[in-house]
Motif scaffolding. Structure first.
Motif, PDB file in Angstrom:
ATOM      1  N   GLY A 147      -2.294   6.773  -9.798  1.00 29.16           N
ATOM      2  CA  GLY A 147      -2.211   5.512  -8.931  1.00 29.16           C
ATOM      3  C   GLY A 147      -2.641   5.301  -7.548  1.00 29.16           C
ATOM      4  O   GLY A 147      -2.217   4.576  -6.960  1.00 29.16           O
ATOM      5  N   VAL A 148      -3.305   6.363  -7.044  1.00 31.86           N
ATOM      6  CA  VAL A 148      -3.541   6.577  -5.710  1.00 31.86           C
ATOM      7  C   VAL A 148      -5.306   6.028  -5.559  1.00 31.86           C
ATOM      8  O   VAL A 148      -6.123   7.004  -6.050  1.00 31.86           O
ATOM      9  CB  VAL A 148      -3.172   7.876  -5.050  1.00 31.86           C
ATOM     10  N   VAL A 149      -5.369   5.485  -4.359  1.00 32.74           N
ATOM     11  CA  VAL A 149      -6.820   4.877  -4.021  1.00 32.74           C
ATOM     12  C   VAL A 149      -6.991   6.206  -2.810  1.00 32.74           C
ATOM     13  O   VAL A 149      -6.510   6.055  -1.701  1.00 32.74           O
ATOM     14  CB  VAL A 149      -6.898   3.599  -3.435  1.00 32.74           C
ATOM     15  N   PRO A 150      -8.076   6.975  -3.275  1.00 37.48           N
ATOM     16  CA  PRO A 150      -8.491   7.993  -2.287  1.00 37.48           C
ATOM     17  C   PRO A 150      -8.766   7.479  -0.937  1.00 37.48           C
ATOM     18  O   PRO A 150      -8.255   8.095   0.120  1.00 37.48           O
ATOM     19  CB  PRO A 150      -9.603   8.628  -2.961  1.00 37.48           C
ATOM     20  N   LEU A 193       0.720  12.785 -22.196  1.00 35.03           N
ATOM     21  CA  LEU A 193      -0.073  13.005 -21.047  1.00 35.03           C
ATOM     22  C   LEU A 193       0.452  14.355 -20.455  1.00 35.03           C
ATOM     23  O   LEU A 193       1.529  14.584 -20.194  1.00 35.03           O
ATOM     24  CB  LEU A 193       0.343  11.964 -19.994  1.00 35.03           C
ATOM     25  N   VAL A 194      -0.572  15.365 -20.476  1.00 36.47           N
ATOM     26  CA  VAL A 194      -0.360  16.585 -20.016  1.00 36.47           C
ATOM     27  C   VAL A 194      -0.807  16.981 -18.716  1.00 36.47           C
ATOM     28  O   VAL A 194      -0.580  17.969 -18.001  1.00 36.47           O
ATOM     29  CB  VAL A 194      -0.939  17.644 -21.009  1.00 36.47           C
ATOM     30  N   ALA A 195      -1.777  16.076 -18.181  1.00 37.25           N
ATOM     31  CA  ALA A 195      -2.237  16.125 -16.874  1.00 37.25           C
ATOM     32  C   ALA A 195      -2.704  14.850 -16.063  1.00 37.25           C
ATOM     33  O   ALA A 195      -3.225  14.137 -17.191  1.00 37.25           O
ATOM     34  CB  ALA A 195      -3.667  17.195 -16.743  1.00 37.25           C
ATOM     35  N   GLY A 196      -2.900  14.833 -14.828  1.00 41.24           N
ATOM     36  CA  GLY A 196      -3.426  13.474 -14.219  1.00 41.24           C
ATOM     37  C   GLY A 196      -2.729  12.548 -13.592  1.00 41.24           C
ATOM     38  O   GLY A 196      -2.782  11.832 -12.836  1.00 41.24           O
ATOM     39  N   ARG A 197      -1.273  12.908 -13.783  1.00 39.32           N
ATOM     40  CA  ARG A 197      -0.072  12.568 -12.923  1.00 39.32           C
ATOM     41  C   ARG A 197       0.227  12.999 -11.481  1.00 39.32           C
ATOM     42  O   ARG A 197       1.050  12.802 -10.969  1.00 39.32           O
ATOM     43  CB  ARG A 197       1.040  11.948 -13.711  1.00 39.32           C
ATOM     44  N   GLU A 198      -0.482  14.149 -11.445  1.00 35.32           N
ATOM     45  CA  GLU A 198       0.141  15.118 -10.404  1.00 35.32           C
ATOM     46  C   GLU A 198      -0.068  14.513  -8.788  1.00 35.32           C
ATOM     47  O   GLU A 198      -1.050  13.673  -8.626  1.00 35.32           O
ATOM     48  CB  GLU A 198      -0.644  16.436 -10.220  1.00 35.32           C
ATOM     49  N   LEU A 199       0.578  15.020  -7.893  1.00 35.97           N
ATOM     50  CA  LEU A 199       0.627  14.348  -6.494  1.00 35.97           C
ATOM     51  C   LEU A 199       1.573  15.509  -5.808  1.00 35.97           C
ATOM     52  O   LEU A 199       2.691  15.555  -5.826  1.00 35.97           O
ATOM     53  CB  LEU A 199       1.207  12.970  -6.197  1.00 35.97           C
ATOM     54  N   GLY A 234      -9.595   9.703 -19.239  1.00 38.17           N
ATOM     55  CA  GLY A 234     -10.550   8.694 -18.382  1.00 38.17           C
ATOM     56  C   GLY A 234      -9.834   7.507 -17.866  1.00 38.17           C
ATOM     57  O   GLY A 234      -8.592   7.462 -17.796  1.00 38.17           O
ATOM     58  N   MET A 235     -10.700   6.717 -16.949  1.00 33.54           N
ATOM     59  CA  MET A 235     -10.088   5.542 -16.359  1.00 33.54           C
ATOM     60  C   MET A 235     -10.912   4.283 -16.737  1.00 33.54           C
ATOM     61  O   MET A 235     -12.154   4.350 -16.548  1.00 33.54           O
ATOM     62  CB  MET A 235     -10.173   5.778 -14.842  1.00 33.54           C
ATOM     63  N   PRO A 236     -10.492   3.381 -17.254  1.00 32.03           N
ATOM     64  CA  PRO A 236      -8.860   3.280 -17.724  1.00 32.03           C
ATOM     65  C   PRO A 236      -8.630   4.105 -18.703  1.00 32.03           C
ATOM     66  O   PRO A 236      -9.479   4.701 -19.575  1.00 32.03           O
ATOM     67  CB  PRO A 236      -8.853   1.592 -18.076  1.00 32.03           C
ATOM     68  N   PRO A 237      -7.405   4.526 -18.942  1.00 37.02           N
ATOM     69  CA  PRO A 237      -6.904   5.832 -19.997  1.00 37.02           C
ATOM     70  C   PRO A 237      -7.111   5.318 -21.359  1.00 37.02           C
ATOM     71  O   PRO A 237      -6.656   4.124 -21.864  1.00 37.02           O
ATOM     72  CB  PRO A 237      -5.614   5.910 -19.609  1.00 37.02           C
ATOM     73  N   MET A 251       0.881  -1.134   0.099  1.00 35.24           N
ATOM     74  CA  MET A 251      -0.049  -0.024   0.004  1.00 35.24           C
ATOM     75  C   MET A 251       0.877   1.136   0.132  1.00 35.24           C
ATOM     76  O   MET A 251       1.308   1.771   1.019  1.00 35.24           O
ATOM     77  CB  MET A 251      -0.799  -0.051   1.305  1.00 35.24           C
ATOM     78  N   HIS A 252       0.987   1.795  -1.225  1.00 35.26           N
ATOM     79  CA  HIS A 252       1.971   3.094  -1.157  1.00 35.26           C
ATOM     80  C   HIS A 252       1.264   4.393  -0.773  1.00 35.26           C
ATOM     81  O   HIS A 252       1.938   5.296  -0.629  1.00 35.26           O
ATOM     82  CB  HIS A 252       2.489   3.167  -2.755  1.00 35.26           C
ATOM     83  N   GLU A 253       0.042   4.357  -0.456  1.00 38.92           N
ATOM     84  CA  GLU A 253      -0.813   5.412  -0.019  1.00 38.92           C
ATOM     85  C   GLU A 253       0.001   5.860   1.446  1.00 38.92           C
ATOM     86  O   GLU A 253      -0.205   6.954   1.624  1.00 38.92           O
ATOM     87  CB  GLU A 253      -2.161   5.114   0.356  1.00 38.92           C
ATOM     88  N   MET A 254       0.255   4.678   2.171  1.00 40.96           N
ATOM     89  CA  MET A 254       1.029   5.149   3.435  1.00 40.96           C
ATOM     90  C   MET A 254       2.097   5.675   3.408  1.00 40.96           C
ATOM     91  O   MET A 254       2.436   6.864   3.952  1.00 40.96           O
ATOM     92  CB  MET A 254       1.318   3.662   4.320  1.00 40.96           C
ATOM     93  N   SER A 255       3.100   5.407   2.178  1.00 35.57           N
ATOM     94  CA  SER A 255       4.255   6.054   2.371  1.00 35.57           C
ATOM     95  C   SER A 255       4.111   7.623   1.787  1.00 35.57           C
ATOM     96  O   SER A 255       4.787   8.497   1.804  1.00 35.57           O
ATOM     97  CB  SER A 255       5.226   5.577   1.288  1.00 35.57           C
ATOM     98  N   ILE A 256       2.929   7.628   0.815  1.00 28.20           N
ATOM     99  CA  ILE A 256       2.545   9.006   0.336  1.00 28.20           C
ATOM    100  C   ILE A 256       2.017  10.008   1.588  1.00 28.20           C
ATOM    101  O   ILE A 256       2.570  11.156   1.774  1.00 28.20           O
ATOM    102  CB  ILE A 256       1.481   8.927  -0.696  1.00 28.20           C
TER     103      ILE A 256
END
Length: 124
Positions: A37-40, A100-106, A82-85, A1-6
């Motif tokens: 790739g983040v689960v809210p 890809l110009v947007a959608g990978r932001e974090l 969209g998703m899946p892209p 679960m990479h959400e914890m590291s984020i």
């Protein structure tokens, strides 16, 4: 679960940037790209755990979703992926020249402290 590291990285960055006299953090606004790739729900859960015992304890996490956007380098058409892209250009059918110009932001967009005005990223 990479959400914890984020979540831990967000807490660490905000805690390091917090002025000593600022008091506790009320909220953090985080831009999260649709394609990051983040689960809210997982991110919110992990954020609560990561904040325990810090100046962020009890802080609200507001995750703003940034839609995935692409542009065709061949014809210049832009579209929501969209998703899946969907990475094939709807204008000319090319898939090889998709950018890809947007959608990978974090990124942390703003932080609000209990006793100070909000700090907001000055971009955009």
């Amino acid at each position: 679960m990479h959400e914890m590291s984020i979540a831990m990285a967000v807490v660490e960055q905000v805690a390091q940037a917090s002025p000593e006299e600022a008091g506790r953090v009320e909220s953090v606004v985080l831009q999260v790209g649709e394609l990051a790739g983040v689960v809210p729900d997982s991110l919110h859960f992990c954020f609560g755990l990561a904040c325990a015992g810090t100046v962020l304890e009890g802080a609200e996490l507001v995750a703003e979703t940034v839609p995935g956007q692409a542009r065709c380098t061949a014809c210049g058409t832009g579209w929501a992926v969209g998703m899946p892209p969907e990475l094939t250009c709807p204008g000319c059918g090319d898939g090889a020249g998709t950018e890809l110009v947007a959608g990978r932001e974090l990124q942390i967009r703003s932080v609000r402290w209990a006793d100070r005005p909000a700090y907001a990223d000055q971009e955009g």
